[in-house]
Design an enzyme around this catalytic site. Structure first.
Site, PDB file in Angstrom:
ATOM      1  N   LYS A   1       0.855  -1.189   0.000  1.00 33.10           N
ATOM      2  CA  LYS A   1       0.000   0.000   0.000  1.00 33.10           C
ATOM      3  C   LYS A   1       0.893   1.242   0.000  1.00 33.10           C
ATOM      4  O   LYS A   1       1.800   1.362   0.826  1.00 33.10           O
ATOM      5  CB  LYS A   1      -0.889   0.021   1.243  1.00 33.10           C
ATOM      6  CG  LYS A   1      -1.619   1.335   1.483  1.00 33.10           C
ATOM      7  CD  LYS A   1      -2.057   1.477   2.929  1.00 33.10           C
ATOM      8  CE  LYS A   1      -0.897   1.589   3.911  1.00 33.10           C
ATOM      9  NZ  LYS A   1      -0.204   2.904   3.867  1.00 33.10           N
TER      10      LYS A   1
ATOM     11  N   ASP B   1      -5.581   0.766   8.478  1.00 36.33           N
ATOM     12  CA  ASP B   1      -5.281   0.543   7.067  1.00 36.33           C
ATOM     13  C   ASP B   1      -5.951  -0.711   6.495  1.00 36.33           C
ATOM     14  O   ASP B   1      -5.909  -0.931   5.283  1.00 36.33           O
ATOM     15  CB  ASP B   1      -3.766   0.425   6.851  1.00 36.33           C
ATOM     16  CG  ASP B   1      -3.070   1.775   6.811  1.00 36.33           C
ATOM     17  OD1 ASP B   1      -3.758   2.788   6.579  1.00 36.33           O
ATOM     18  OD2 ASP B   1      -1.843   1.812   7.011  1.00 36.33           O
TER      19      ASP B   1
END
Length: 273
Positions: free
Chosen positions: A10, A126
């Site tokens: 990410k 996240d």
């Protein structure tokens, strides 16, 4: 029957810290994309939950309930053996553990397991965005997600093999109330157009992270000096930094340059989207 899953890195193209709640959670406004490289997981059903970790960054990764993958599998009631192959560095600001947990939830949901409401966010801020696995604007504490359309972005990821504790970076942040991104994200025709817009955005954690790990400053300088770099920034709370390029050829050439000069750094050309 084995189940396989991919957990991509990410990347926070932007990370604006806009406020801090009374309970200590920071409010963020971040444009998130994902790389075509990451960790891999294999799930083999069985009577008991077990786990092993292998790969370049297997060292120090727990294989019990301290691991988010274990907790994700346990939360949906799955049992069996999990093999995690770690290709992403730890404490690197690229969502390794969160992406692993999200890949676990996604793979097991595909097998018919229900995801309790709020489970992804309970595993980490996240995890919900990693469960989406595509370009997203993430706001609030990670609970407000808006899909965005971005072109494919050739990039180079570089980590100086220094782990940065997220808590220490947030504690070093001087201002907890900063402007958000513009209300809407434009449609970009190319990586160059996207990079031009990104230059006017920020990662509010970059400066405090450099205070915690000065090596980040050197990585940013090295990326800035590569040929045809469009924009250079740190991802997440560090210590991985990235540069965007017009083409993958440019990204691979920059990877060769930095890799030759710093063979001890983790250096990967990739495509973000």
């Amino acid at each position: 029957m084995e189940i396989k899953a991919f957990a991509p890195a990410k990347i926070n193209l932007t990370l604006h810290v806009t406020d801090r709640r009374d309970d200590g959670y920071h409010l963020l406004d971040s444009l998130v994309v994902f790389a075509d490289l990451g960790d891999r997981l294999t799930f083999t059903p069985g009577p008991e939950l077990s786990m092993d970790v292998r790969g370049e960054f297997a060292g120090g990764v727990p294989t019990d309930s301290r691991n988010l993958v274990w907790r994700a599998a346990e939360a949906v009631g799955w049992t069996g053996h999990i093999q995690l192959t770690k290709s992403l560095p730890h404490g690197a600001g690229i969502g390794g553990g969160s992406s692993d947990a999200a890949a676990t939830l996604g793979a097991l949901a595909d097998q018919g397991h229900d995801l309790p409401q709020g489970l992804p966010l309970s595993l980490g801020a996240d995890v919900p965005v990693c469960l989406e696995g595509r370009a997203i604007r993430m706001q609030g504490i990670g609970d407000r997600l808006t899909a965005v359309n971005l072109p494919h972005l050739p990039a180079l990821l570089v980590n100086p093999n220094v782990q940065v504790p997220t808590g220490a970076v947030f504690n070093a942040l001087a201002s907890k109330e900063n402007p958000p991104m513009p209300e809407s994200t434009p449609e970009f025709e190319s990586a160059d157009e996207c990079a031009q817009w990104l230059r006017n955005q920020r990662n509010d954690l970059q400066v405090p992270a450099m205070n915690v790990a000065p090596e980040i400053d050197q990585v940013l300088d090295e990326l800035q000096m590569t040929n045809r770099a469009l924009v250079v920034r740190m991802s997440g709370s560090g210590s991985t930094c990235f540069a965007l390029y017009p083409t993958m050829k440019d990204a691979h050439f920059a990877a060769y340059e930095i890799g030759a000069a710093h063979p001890d750094w983790w250096c990967r050309a990739t495509q973000l989207n």
